[in-house]
Motif scaffolding. Structure first.
Motif, PDB file in Angstrom:
ATOM      1  N   PHE A 281       0.828  -1.200   0.000  1.00  0.00           N
ATOM      2  CA  PHE A 281       0.000   0.000   0.000  1.00  0.00           C
ATOM      3  C   PHE A 281       0.865   1.254   0.000  1.00  0.00           C
ATOM      4  N   THR A 282       1.901   1.280   0.839  1.00  0.00           N
ATOM      5  CA  THR A 282       2.790   2.442   0.907  1.00  0.00           C
ATOM      6  C   THR A 282       3.482   2.673  -0.431  1.00  0.00           C
ATOM      7  N   GLU A 283       3.960   1.597  -1.049  1.00  0.00           N
ATOM      8  CA  GLU A 283       4.641   1.731  -2.335  1.00  0.00           C
ATOM      9  C   GLU A 283       3.685   2.221  -3.419  1.00  0.00           C
ATOM     10  N   LEU A 284       2.463   1.708  -3.410  1.00  0.00           N
ATOM     11  CA  LEU A 284       1.477   2.151  -4.396  1.00  0.00           C
ATOM     12  C   LEU A 284       1.087   3.609  -4.178  1.00  0.00           C
ATOM     13  N   TYR A 285       1.015   4.039  -2.912  1.00  0.00           N
ATOM     14  CA  TYR A 285       0.691   5.428  -2.635  1.00  0.00           C
ATOM     15  C   TYR A 285       1.811   6.347  -3.119  1.00  0.00           C
ATOM     16  N   GLU A 286       3.060   5.904  -2.994  1.00  0.00           N
ATOM     17  CA  GLU A 286       4.169   6.699  -3.512  1.00  0.00           C
ATOM     18  C   GLU A 286       4.027   6.876  -5.020  1.00  0.00           C
ATOM     19  N   LEU A 287       3.634   5.810  -5.701  1.00  0.00           N
ATOM     20  CA  LEU A 287       3.409   5.883  -7.139  1.00  0.00           C
ATOM     21  C   LEU A 287       2.241   6.809  -7.442  1.00  0.00           C
ATOM     22  N   ARG A 288       1.199   6.719  -6.636  1.00  0.00           N
ATOM     23  CA  ARG A 288       0.042   7.589  -6.832  1.00  0.00           C
ATOM     24  C   ARG A 288       0.437   9.070  -6.766  1.00  0.00           C
ATOM     25  N   VAL A 289       1.253   9.435  -5.784  1.00  0.00           N
ATOM     26  CA  VAL A 289       1.698  10.825  -5.643  1.00  0.00           C
ATOM     27  C   VAL A 289       2.484  11.265  -6.876  1.00  0.00           C
ATOM     28  N   VAL A 290       3.363  10.393  -7.357  1.00  0.00           N
ATOM     29  CA  VAL A 290       4.166  10.729  -8.547  1.00  0.00           C
ATOM     30  C   VAL A 290       3.266  10.981  -9.745  1.00  0.00           C
ATOM     31  N   LEU A 291       2.299  10.090  -9.961  1.00  0.00           N
ATOM     32  CA  LEU A 291       1.401  10.229 -11.106  1.00  0.00           C
ATOM     33  C   LEU A 291       0.573  11.507 -11.027  1.00  0.00           C
ATOM     34  N   GLU A 292      -0.029  11.746  -9.867  1.00  0.00           N
ATOM     35  CA  GLU A 292      -0.947  12.873  -9.745  1.00  0.00           C
ATOM     36  C   GLU A 292      -0.229  14.216  -9.825  1.00  0.00           C
ATOM     37  N   THR A 293       0.900  14.331  -9.153  1.00  0.00           N
ATOM     38  CA  THR A 293       1.608  15.610  -9.190  1.00  0.00           C
ATOM     39  C   THR A 293       2.229  15.860 -10.560  1.00  0.00           C
ATOM     40  N   ARG A 294       2.541  14.780 -11.274  1.00  0.00           N
ATOM     41  CA  ARG A 294       3.120  14.962 -12.607  1.00  0.00           C
ATOM     42  C   ARG A 294       2.146  15.671 -13.535  1.00  0.00           C
ATOM     43  N   GLY A 295       0.861  15.432 -13.353  1.00  0.00           N
ATOM     44  CA  GLY A 295      -0.119  16.127 -14.182  1.00  0.00           C
ATOM     45  C   GLY A 295       0.000  17.634 -14.052  1.00  0.00           C
ATOM     46  N   LEU A 296       0.231  18.119 -12.851  1.00  0.00           N
ATOM     47  CA  LEU A 296       0.392  19.554 -12.630  1.00  0.00           C
ATOM     48  C   LEU A 296       1.784  20.027 -13.028  1.00  0.00           C
TER      49      LEU A 296
ATOM     50  N   ARG B 197       3.632  18.948 -15.381  1.00  0.00           N
ATOM     51  CA  ARG B 197       3.726  19.093 -16.839  1.00  0.00           C
ATOM     52  C   ARG B 197       3.363  20.514 -17.258  1.00  0.00           C
ATOM     53  N   ALA B 198       2.295  21.030 -16.656  1.00  0.00           N
ATOM     54  CA  ALA B 198       1.851  22.386 -17.008  1.00  0.00           C
ATOM     55  C   ALA B 198       2.769  23.450 -16.411  1.00  0.00           C
ATOM     56  N   ILE B 199       3.365  23.152 -15.255  1.00  0.00           N
ATOM     57  CA  ILE B 199       4.311  24.102 -14.650  1.00  0.00           C
ATOM     58  C   ILE B 199       5.577  24.196 -15.509  1.00  0.00           C
ATOM     59  N   ASP B 200       6.054  23.031 -15.967  1.00  0.00           N
ATOM     60  CA  ASP B 200       7.292  22.982 -16.747  1.00  0.00           C
ATOM     61  C   ASP B 200       7.124  23.496 -18.169  1.00  0.00           C
ATOM     62  N   ASP B 201       5.942  23.319 -18.719  1.00  0.00           N
ATOM     63  CA  ASP B 201       5.700  23.681 -20.123  1.00  0.00           C
ATOM     64  C   ASP B 201       4.453  24.563 -20.219  1.00  0.00           C
ATOM     65  N   PRO B 202       4.634  25.870 -20.401  1.00  0.00           N
ATOM     66  CA  PRO B 202       3.484  26.792 -20.447  1.00  0.00           C
ATOM     67  C   PRO B 202       2.500  26.490 -21.567  1.00  0.00           C
TER      68      PRO B 202
ATOM     69  N   GLU C 112      -9.922  25.445  -7.304  1.00  0.00           N
ATOM     70  CA  GLU C 112      -9.805  26.899  -7.380  1.00  0.00           C
ATOM     71  C   GLU C 112      -8.383  27.302  -7.753  1.00  0.00           C
ATOM     72  N   ALA C 113      -7.395  26.635  -7.168  1.00  0.00           N
ATOM     73  CA  ALA C 113      -6.005  26.968  -7.460  1.00  0.00           C
ATOM     74  C   ALA C 113      -5.659  26.661  -8.914  1.00  0.00           C
ATOM     75  N   VAL C 114      -6.095  25.509  -9.413  1.00  0.00           N
ATOM     76  CA  VAL C 114      -5.780  25.146 -10.802  1.00  0.00           C
ATOM     77  C   VAL C 114      -6.466  26.095 -11.774  1.00  0.00           C
ATOM     78  N   LEU C 115      -7.756  26.330 -11.563  1.00  0.00           N
ATOM     79  CA  LEU C 115      -8.516  27.176 -12.483  1.00  0.00           C
ATOM     80  C   LEU C 115      -8.045  28.632 -12.447  1.00  0.00           C
ATOM     81  N   SER C 116      -7.410  29.018 -11.347  1.00  0.00           N
ATOM     82  CA  SER C 116      -6.880  30.382 -11.239  1.00  0.00           C
ATOM     83  C   SER C 116      -5.438  30.474 -11.742  1.00  0.00           C
ATOM     84  N   GLY C 117      -4.892  29.349 -12.181  1.00  0.00           N
ATOM     85  CA  GLY C 117      -3.539  29.357 -12.705  1.00  0.00           C
ATOM     86  C   GLY C 117      -2.454  29.289 -11.647  1.00  0.00           C
ATOM     87  N   ARG C 118      -2.826  29.000 -10.400  1.00  0.00           N
ATOM     88  CA  ARG C 118      -1.843  28.911  -9.321  1.00  0.00           C
ATOM     89  C   ARG C 118      -1.395  27.442  -9.211  1.00  0.00           C
ATOM     90  N   LEU C 119      -0.638  27.007 -10.206  1.00  0.00           N
ATOM     91  CA  LEU C 119      -0.347  25.586 -10.356  1.00  0.00           C
ATOM     92  C   LEU C 119       0.607  25.057  -9.291  1.00  0.00           C
TER      93      LEU C 119
END
Length: 232
Positions: free
Chosen positions: A83-98, A100-105, A192-199
């Motif tokens: 479970f701990t290992e899968l949660y670590e993977l979950r964090v990597v996947l989810e934060t990568r979505g944001l 990507r947009a931070i790194d590439d406008p 609210e943070a995403v839609l306001s551009g506060r990525l």
């Protein structure tokens, strides 16, 4: 039900009906991880012969929802280490979505997808949702929509696979009103943070949100396992 509808229902093979019903149960219900799934007890539950049950159980084992242990089938539940290992993977996947947009406008989130999901959570905030293990399915919807709106379908598919594996343990998360209320509030803050551009803020809020869930679920799951082992 109309005659046509009734005819369609009758034509569903027993093995398909048993498979789909058990699959839904395993995916959405906090069932006892020590319950043995046998051809005999499942056949009795659905009022069918053992032949279609045998096929349904085999498919559920291939799906990873049932696991063979000590010669019997049980609901798959990850160990705390898994479970701990899968949660670590979950964090990597989810934060990568944001990230990507931070790194590439040029990467833009799908605003329509986010706003549609945001509206659902605003309705839930107003409805004062009661604690329910099945609330994990709604929570998964938020995280999949957030990641999916970033535009990488492979990341989203990977998150779906992780969600299926950790879901049996994550159902320990939504057993109290404070956890349901906190989840809804935090989801709306992230929207609210995403839609306001506060990525960057959204990424940090998301990481904290998922981390808190992990800590709570691990503690409750460990307690539940301890009590189960102590039971006569």
């Amino acid at each position: 039900m109309s005659a046509t509808g009734a005819g369609r229902a009758r034509r569903v093979p027993a093995r398909t009906r048993v498979y789909e019903s058990l699959r839904e149960q395993l995916l959405t219900t906090a069932t006892d991880p020590f319950h043995r799934y046998t051809e005999e007890n499942v056949a009795e539950q659905f009022g069918v012969s053992r032949t279609p049950v045998r096929d349904a159980l085999a498919r559920l084992e291939v799906d990873g929802l049932l696991i063979k242990r000590d010669g019997a089938l049980f609901r798959y539940t990850p160990t705390l280490t898994e479970f701990t290992e899968l949660y670590e993977l979950r964090v990597v996947l989810e934060t990568r979505g944001l990230e990507r947009a931070i790194d590439d406008p040029t990467v833009r989130h799908d605003t329509a997808m986010l706003e549609a999901e945001q509206a659902l959570w605003q309705e839930r905030a107003e409805a004062q949702i009661a604690p329910d293990p099945g609330f994990v399915m709604a929570d998964e919807g938020f995280h999949l929509a957030l990641l999916g709106s970033a535009g990488n379908s492979e990341l989203t598919s990977a998150l779906e696979r992780v969600n299926r594996r950790i879901r049996p343990v994550r159902m320990h998360d939504y057993l109290t009103q404070d956890r349901v209320d906190a989840t809804i509030r935090e989801h709306l803050e992230i929207f609210e943070a995403v839609l306001s551009g506060r990525l960057r803020e959204a990424r940090d809020r998301l990481r904290k949100h998922v981390g808190q869930s992990q800590s709570i679920v691990e503690a409750r799951a460990a307690r539940a396992m301890q009590l189960s082992n102590m039971a006569p």
